[in-house]
Motif scaffolding. Structure first.
Motif, mmCIF file in Angstrom:
data_model
loop_
_atom_site.group_PDB
_atom_site.id
_atom_site.type_symbol
_atom_site.label_atom_id
_atom_site.label_comp_id
_atom_site.label_asym_id
_atom_site.label_seq_id
_atom_site.Cartn_x
_atom_site.Cartn_y
_atom_site.Cartn_z
ATOM 1 N N GLU A 1 102.849 -54.346 47.244
ATOM 2 C CA GLU A 1 104.274 -54.696 47.265
ATOM 3 C C GLU A 1 105.123 -53.481 46.897
ATOM 4 O O GLU A 1 106.172 -53.247 47.512
ATOM 5 C CB GLU A 1 104.547 -55.869 46.320
ATOM 6 N N ILE A 2 104.689 -52.710 45.914
ATOM 7 C CA ILE A 2 105.420 -51.496 45.538
ATOM 8 C C ILE A 2 105.429 -50.531 46.720
ATOM 9 O O ILE A 2 106.454 -49.906 47.026
ATOM 10 C CB ILE A 2 104.820 -50.857 44.266
ATOM 11 N N SER A 3 104.305 -50.431 47.426
ATOM 12 C CA SER A 3 104.219 -49.582 48.607
ATOM 13 C C SER A 3 105.190 -50.045 49.687
ATOM 14 O O SER A 3 105.882 -49.225 50.308
ATOM 15 C CB SER A 3 102.787 -49.586 49.150
ATOM 16 N N ARG A 4 105.254 -51.347 49.896
ATOM 17 C CA ARG A 4 106.163 -51.907 50.901
ATOM 18 C C ARG A 4 107.613 -51.571 50.570
ATOM 19 O O ARG A 4 108.402 -51.235 51.456
ATOM 20 C CB ARG A 4 105.971 -53.430 50.965
ATOM 21 N N LYS A 5 107.960 -51.612 49.292
ATOM 22 C CA LYS A 5 109.348 -51.360 48.867
ATOM 23 C C LYS A 5 109.688 -49.866 48.834
ATOM 24 O O LYS A 5 110.819 -49.496 49.099
ATOM 25 C CB LYS A 5 109.604 -51.964 47.479
ATOM 26 N N LEU B 1 99.242 -46.318 49.079
ATOM 27 C CA LEU B 1 98.434 -46.899 48.014
ATOM 28 C C LEU B 1 97.678 -45.821 47.244
ATOM 29 O O LEU B 1 97.493 -45.944 46.029
ATOM 30 C CB LEU B 1 97.466 -47.945 48.574
ATOM 31 N N VAL B 2 97.277 -44.774 47.922
ATOM 32 C CA VAL B 2 96.577 -43.673 47.251
ATOM 33 C C VAL B 2 97.498 -43.026 46.211
ATOM 34 O O VAL B 2 97.093 -42.788 45.069
ATOM 35 C CB VAL B 2 96.081 -42.622 48.282
ATOM 36 N N VAL B 3 98.736 -42.756 46.593
ATOM 37 C CA VAL B 3 99.702 -42.158 45.671
ATOM 38 C C VAL B 3 99.981 -43.109 44.514
ATOM 39 O O VAL B 3 100.015 -42.693 43.338
ATOM 40 C CB VAL B 3 101.013 -41.790 46.419
ATOM 41 N N LEU B 4 100.167 -44.383 44.816
ATOM 42 C CA LEU B 4 100.462 -45.360 43.768
ATOM 43 C C LEU B 4 99.286 -45.547 42.816
ATOM 44 O O LEU B 4 99.477 -45.689 41.602
ATOM 45 C CB LEU B 4 100.873 -46.700 44.383
ATOM 46 N N LYS B 5 98.077 -45.511 43.344
ATOM 47 C CA LYS B 5 96.905 -45.646 42.471
ATOM 48 C C LYS B 5 96.829 -44.445 41.525
ATOM 49 O O LYS B 5 96.519 -44.597 40.344
ATOM 50 C CB LYS B 5 95.628 -45.774 43.296
ATOM 51 N N LYS B 6 97.125 -43.259 42.016
ATOM 52 C CA LYS B 6 97.142 -42.062 41.166
ATOM 53 C C LYS B 6 98.223 -42.190 40.096
ATOM 54 O O LYS B 6 97.994 -41.858 38.929
ATOM 55 C CB LYS B 6 97.371 -40.817 42.031
ATOM 56 N N LYS B 7 99.397 -42.698 40.500
ATOM 57 C CA LYS B 7 100.474 -42.910 39.534
ATOM 58 C C LYS B 7 100.032 -43.901 38.456
ATOM 59 O O LYS B 7 100.331 -43.725 37.277
ATOM 60 C CB LYS B 7 101.754 -43.412 40.229
ATOM 61 N N MET B 8 99.320 -44.961 38.870
ATOM 62 C CA MET B 8 98.833 -45.941 37.906
ATOM 63 C C MET B 8 97.867 -45.274 36.921
ATOM 64 O O MET B 8 97.958 -45.480 35.714
ATOM 65 C CB MET B 8 98.123 -47.101 38.615
ATOM 66 N N GLU B 9 96.964 -44.461 37.442
ATOM 67 C CA GLU B 9 96.008 -43.758 36.584
ATOM 68 C C GLU B 9 96.714 -42.836 35.602
ATOM 69 O O GLU B 9 96.231 -42.618 34.490
ATOM 70 C CB GLU B 9 95.016 -42.973 37.449
ATOM 71 N N ASP B 10 97.874 -42.317 36.001
ATOM 72 C CA ASP B 10 98.668 -41.446 35.139
ATOM 73 C C ASP B 10 99.598 -42.228 34.213
ATOM 74 O O ASP B 10 100.379 -41.641 33.467
ATOM 75 C CB ASP B 10 99.501 -40.462 35.983
#
Length: 184
Positions: free
Chosen positions: A127-131, A136-145
């Protein structure tokens, strides 16, 4: 035989009454106000009357949210959002509520909470990707950070249930089914 059945019914009714009273008191204590706790209990009960969930389902989810520090004012909107995403399934509601509450308490999305949400049928990163248009790869890295905040996750849940979202109106539609009417 009739006496035994009546005794069993009376025992079950008494136990249900005690459970309702204990839940109402839990709300009062967790909210910190008798009046506000009773008001929240009433709102949760009213929500159960128009959704495919039982009062017990929504009361349990409410107590979980309150236990993890979600404010009483946010409980009903969050329940509606989680209810839509769960598709009227009480088990999915429980797991989504737990993962959502843990994320709110931590202040950010962590891997185990994401996994719980995905296993319950919702990936907030999608959903964050859609908005945002981020992959998803970038968002997963952001989550890990540690850069996917609880607020971003909450916004993802809201976005998925508002008009145009994948789960928009799900509980309303589910509550109109034969099974949904039986569960209220």
């Amino acid at each position: 035989v009739l006496g035994a059945a009546l005794l069993g019914f009376t025992t079950k009714a008494s136990a249900l009454g005690r459970e309702v009273e204990q839940t109402r008191i839990s709300f009062e204590v967790m909210v910190g106000s008798v009046r506000e706790g009773q008001a929240l209990f009433k709102e949760v009960t009213e929500l159960a009357n128009v959704t495919p969930f039982t009062g017990r389902d929504l009361q349990g989810a409410s107590k979980l949210l309150l236990n993890f520090g979600v404010s009483a004012k946010k409980v009903i909107p969050v329940l509606k959002t989680l209810g839509d995403i769960s598709g009227g399934d009480a088990n999915r509601l429980h797991y989504l509520t737990l993962a959502f509450a843990q994320t709110q308490a931590a202040g950010r999305l962590m891997g185990q909470d994401l996994l719980q949400m995905v296993n319950a049928g919702f990936n907030p990163l999608q959903e964050i990707s859609r908005k945002t248009g981020l992959s998803l790869v970038v968002l997963k890295k952001k989550m890990e950070d540690g850069a996917i905040s609880a607020g971003m996750v909450e916004a993802a849940f809201k976005g998925a249930t508002e008009e145009g979202g994948k789960f928009f109106g799900m509980m309303d539609r589910q509550s109109l089914t034969f099974e949904g009417r039986l569960s209220t």
